[in-house]
Design a protein around this motif. Structure first.
Motif, mmCIF file in Angstrom:
data_model
loop_
_atom_site.group_PDB
_atom_site.id
_atom_site.type_symbol
_atom_site.label_atom_id
_atom_site.label_comp_id
_atom_site.label_asym_id
_atom_site.label_seq_id
_atom_site.Cartn_x
_atom_site.Cartn_y
_atom_site.Cartn_z
ATOM 1 N N GLY A 212 -11.671 2.167 -0.110
ATOM 2 C CA GLY A 212 -11.909 3.684 0.521
ATOM 3 C C GLY A 212 -11.266 3.545 2.051
ATOM 4 O O GLY A 212 -11.582 4.553 2.766
ATOM 5 N N HIS A 213 -11.334 2.497 2.682
ATOM 6 C CA HIS A 213 -10.908 2.340 4.377
ATOM 7 C C HIS A 213 -9.841 2.940 4.552
ATOM 8 O O HIS A 213 -8.771 3.052 3.661
ATOM 9 N N THR A 214 -9.870 3.473 5.519
ATOM 10 C CA THR A 214 -8.501 4.344 5.930
ATOM 11 C C THR A 214 -8.103 4.017 7.583
ATOM 12 O O THR A 214 -6.982 4.628 7.749
ATOM 13 N N GLU A 215 -8.753 2.919 7.980
ATOM 14 C CA GLU A 215 -8.093 2.822 9.312
ATOM 15 C C GLU A 215 -7.343 1.219 9.515
ATOM 16 O O GLU A 215 -8.030 0.021 9.229
ATOM 17 N N TYR A 216 -5.805 1.576 9.167
ATOM 18 C CA TYR A 216 -5.230 0.095 9.121
ATOM 19 C C TYR A 216 -4.285 -0.161 10.489
ATOM 20 O O TYR A 216 -3.292 -0.809 10.304
ATOM 21 N N SER A 217 -4.459 0.428 11.601
ATOM 22 C CA SER A 217 -3.281 0.474 12.557
ATOM 23 C C SER A 217 -3.547 -1.063 13.326
ATOM 24 O O SER A 217 -2.373 -1.615 13.480
ATOM 25 N N THR A 218 -4.695 -1.795 13.149
ATOM 26 C CA THR A 218 -4.695 -3.254 13.739
ATOM 27 C C THR A 218 -4.014 -3.993 12.547
ATOM 28 O O THR A 218 -3.122 -5.004 13.245
ATOM 29 N N ILE A 219 -3.879 -3.918 11.169
ATOM 30 C CA ILE A 219 -3.160 -4.779 10.264
ATOM 31 C C ILE A 219 -1.889 -4.353 10.428
ATOM 32 O O ILE A 219 -1.076 -5.256 10.488
ATOM 33 N N THR A 220 -1.575 -3.005 10.496
ATOM 34 C CA THR A 220 -0.046 -2.408 10.550
ATOM 35 C C THR A 220 0.696 -2.888 11.645
ATOM 36 O O THR A 220 1.949 -3.424 11.673
ATOM 37 N N LEU A 247 1.509 2.012 8.459
ATOM 38 C CA LEU A 247 2.784 1.123 8.250
ATOM 39 C C LEU A 247 4.019 1.396 8.898
ATOM 40 O O LEU A 247 4.806 1.113 9.684
ATOM 41 N N ARG A 248 4.562 2.907 8.462
ATOM 42 C CA ARG A 248 5.516 3.539 8.849
ATOM 43 C C ARG A 248 5.526 3.865 10.420
ATOM 44 O O ARG A 248 6.425 3.712 11.065
ATOM 45 N N SER A 249 4.114 4.451 10.622
ATOM 46 C CA SER A 249 4.217 4.762 12.213
ATOM 47 C C SER A 249 4.364 3.549 13.053
ATOM 48 O O SER A 249 4.646 3.550 14.056
ATOM 49 N N ALA A 250 3.936 2.354 12.563
ATOM 50 C CA ALA A 250 4.036 1.173 13.176
ATOM 51 C C ALA A 250 5.648 0.526 13.329
ATOM 52 O O ALA A 250 5.918 -0.490 13.872
ATOM 53 N N GLY A 251 6.492 1.384 12.631
ATOM 54 C CA GLY A 251 7.976 0.805 12.582
ATOM 55 C C GLY A 251 8.227 -0.119 11.614
ATOM 56 O O GLY A 251 9.360 -0.729 11.777
ATOM 57 N N PRO A 258 9.742 -5.697 3.268
ATOM 58 C CA PRO A 258 9.487 -5.030 2.155
ATOM 59 C C PRO A 258 7.936 -5.304 1.658
ATOM 60 O O PRO A 258 7.403 -6.437 1.697
ATOM 61 N N VAL A 259 7.209 -4.262 1.121
ATOM 62 C CA VAL A 259 5.685 -4.421 0.680
ATOM 63 C C VAL A 259 6.159 -4.523 -0.602
ATOM 64 O O VAL A 259 6.757 -3.671 -1.149
ATOM 65 N N LEU A 260 5.443 -5.395 -1.404
ATOM 66 C CA LEU A 260 5.320 -5.504 -2.883
ATOM 67 C C LEU A 260 3.835 -5.073 -3.303
ATOM 68 O O LEU A 260 3.038 -5.914 -2.875
ATOM 69 N N SER A 261 3.869 -4.035 -3.957
ATOM 70 C CA SER A 261 2.450 -3.846 -4.530
ATOM 71 C C SER A 261 2.230 -3.780 -6.020
ATOM 72 O O SER A 261 3.130 -3.680 -6.702
ATOM 73 N N VAL A 262 1.060 -4.214 -6.219
ATOM 74 C CA VAL A 262 0.777 -4.298 -7.612
ATOM 75 C C VAL A 262 -0.214 -3.283 -8.231
ATOM 76 O O VAL A 262 -0.789 -3.367 -9.376
ATOM 77 N N SER A 263 -0.626 -2.509 -7.148
ATOM 78 C CA SER A 263 -1.787 -1.191 -7.704
ATOM 79 C C SER A 263 -1.247 0.126 -7.359
ATOM 80 O O SER A 263 -1.847 1.042 -7.121
ATOM 81 N N ALA A 274 6.478 10.299 -0.654
ATOM 82 C CA ALA A 274 7.638 9.233 -1.119
ATOM 83 C C ALA A 274 8.232 8.639 0.440
ATOM 84 O O ALA A 274 8.858 7.602 0.615
ATOM 85 N N ASP A 275 8.352 9.680 1.384
ATOM 86 C CA ASP A 275 8.854 9.195 2.659
ATOM 87 C C ASP A 275 8.109 8.159 3.326
ATOM 88 O O ASP A 275 8.910 7.549 4.093
ATOM 89 N N ASN A 276 6.988 7.986 3.171
ATOM 90 C CA ASN A 276 6.320 6.920 3.668
ATOM 91 C C ASN A 276 6.180 5.603 3.007
ATOM 92 O O ASN A 276 5.990 4.526 3.522
ATOM 93 N N ILE A 277 7.042 5.495 1.766
ATOM 94 C CA ILE A 277 6.851 4.393 0.973
ATOM 95 C C ILE A 277 8.142 3.956 0.181
ATOM 96 O O ILE A 277 8.382 3.005 -0.339
ATOM 97 N N ALA A 278 9.171 5.041 0.287
ATOM 98 C CA ALA A 278 10.439 4.675 -0.357
ATOM 99 C C ALA A 278 11.254 3.415 0.035
ATOM 100 O O ALA A 278 11.189 3.202 1.408
#
Length: 408
Positions: A212-220, A247-251, A258-263, A274-278
């Motif tokens: 449920g975490h929503t703040e990812y700016s440090t990681i991205t 992640l997209r906002s971080a450029g 590429p990000v490979l997701s398993v979930s 789709a525009d954020n993950i295509a």
């Protein structure tokens, strides 16, 4: 490994005494199979609220579709399936409580349910104490096999290891790991680290956040700064929405990192946008675009039932398959009793949307094909690689020398 089931208590125990003992043993209360002359009762237990609802509501819908189709085809052993639907509410304690209720109070013949490994781990002792049978539909971290669970999603050697093989073949040898902070991502990343050590790959970072975490700016921003070859993503639920948007906002682009997701499957892509993950990658065993005759009919049936804007995905397809596998095992056994159904499981096979799938009786996992996909601009996933043949499940990774310390 599976625990030894405790013996059932005498049926003369009072209801109060039984209630006091629910957390330690099973209380026999009569017929335990939810069967009468015309119907058989089953449980459906998924998160219909909370952070995991983004993923699990569609799984519930797929189970219901399979039940409706089977009922229209005459049912199971001449009986109509009647589901009892419970909400796990994205909370492992609630999953355990609802599982206990389905097995003890409702006396269901079997249960289709779960998503996170935390929910499965919470339910496992409940099913083992009560000798129930859980059909678990989602890929997971492996290192488990219980006689009271049938695992219809992928285990590690059918998803995570093929994904790592693919990344390595593409020249992506420096990986950044990001995941939700619970058993699946942490165990998966232990396996990924062991694989990396054995294959001259480098893990540049390993970050975890609560469900449920929503703040990812440090990681991205760190990903943008360090520029790993690829990101291996084990985030679950609606955290993926925030992660990919930020992640997209971080450029960070899929062309560079590429990000490979398993979930992340088709259902989650809709929420992410789709525009954020295509362009990013996924590892599953099925996509809506998978080309089989059975899948064409499955997609048509699902969209006709739930709406043309709905999508299909690997976990909900695995949940759909579970109902058909259960029916096949019940009919092979000629019985709804758990012990008889379990004995009939080995070699049970159905034509599924993903292709032909078969239950491996030694592990109660399913033999299936691994697939790598790339997300397209329409929010669907195009297959870019598939294993040459279906992969036999190896949940304890006994076939991999580099994994010996993990499973010993």
């Amino acid at each position: 490994m599976a625990r030894t089931r405790l013996g059932a208590l005498p049926t003369t125990l009072t209801a109060a005494a039984c209630a006091l003992l629910l957390t330690t043993t099973a209380c026999a209360t009569g017929d335990t199979t939810g069967v009468d002359d015309d119907t058989v009762t089953v449980g459906m237990l998924h998160s219909l609220s909370g952070t995991m609802a983004i993923s699990e509501v569609t799984v519930r819908d797929a189970v219901q579709l399979a039940i409706d189709e089977i009922n229209a085809d005459g049912g199971v052993l001449g009986r109509q399936i009647e589901p009892i639907v419970e909400d796990g509410a994205s909370d492992e304690a609630t999953f355990a409580e609802r599982a206990q209720k389905l097995l003890q109070a409702d006396q269901v013949a079997t249960v289709f349910g779960g998503w996170t490994s935390a929910s499965r781990k919470a339910m496992l002792p409940v099913f083992e104490r009560n000798n129930g049978l859980l059909w678990y539909p989602v890929q997971y971290e492996g290192l488990e096999a219980s006689p009271n669970i049938v695992y219809t999603g992928a285990t590690t050697n059918q998803q995570i290891i093929p994904a790592l093989d693919y990344l390595r073949e593409q020249g992506h040898t420096n990986l950044y790991l990001v995941g939700s902070d619970y058993v699946f991502p942490r165990t998966a990343n232990q396996i990924i680290n062991a694989y990396a050590d054995a294959h001259d790959m480098e893990i540049t970072a390993e970050e975890y956040t609560p469900l449920g975490h929503t703040e990812y700016s440090t990681i991205t921003n760190d990903i943008a700064r360090t520029q790993p070859d690829a990101v291996f993503n084990t985030l679950n639920g609606d955290s993926n929405v925030s992660f990919f948007q930020q992640l997209r906002s971080a450029g960070v682009t899929p062309e560079d990192t590429p990000v490979l997701s398993v979930s992340v499957a088709e259902e989650e892509i809709e929420g992410i946008g789709a525009d954020n993950i295509a362009g990013h990658l996924t590892a599953w065993n099925y996509y809506q675009t998978t080309r089989t005759d059975t899948n064409t009919g499955f997609v048509e049936a699902f969209t006709q039932t739930y709406g043309a804007d709905r999508v299909t995905s690997d976990p909900m397809q695995s949940a759909y398959n579970a109902v058909y596998l259960w029916r096949a095992a019940v009919e092979e056994a000629g019985s709804f009793e758990v012990d008889a159904v379990r004995a009939a499981l080995d070699g049970i096979s159905v034509q599924a949307p993903e292709g032909t799938i078969t239950v491996d009786g030694d592990t109660q996992h399913v033999i299936k094909t691994a697939r790598i996909g790339q997300i397209n601009d329409d929010g669907l996933i195009d297959e870019v690689w598939a294993s040459p043949e279906p992969i036999t499940p190896d949940p304890y990774l006994t076939g991999y020398d580099w994994a010996a310390d993990l499973t010993g």
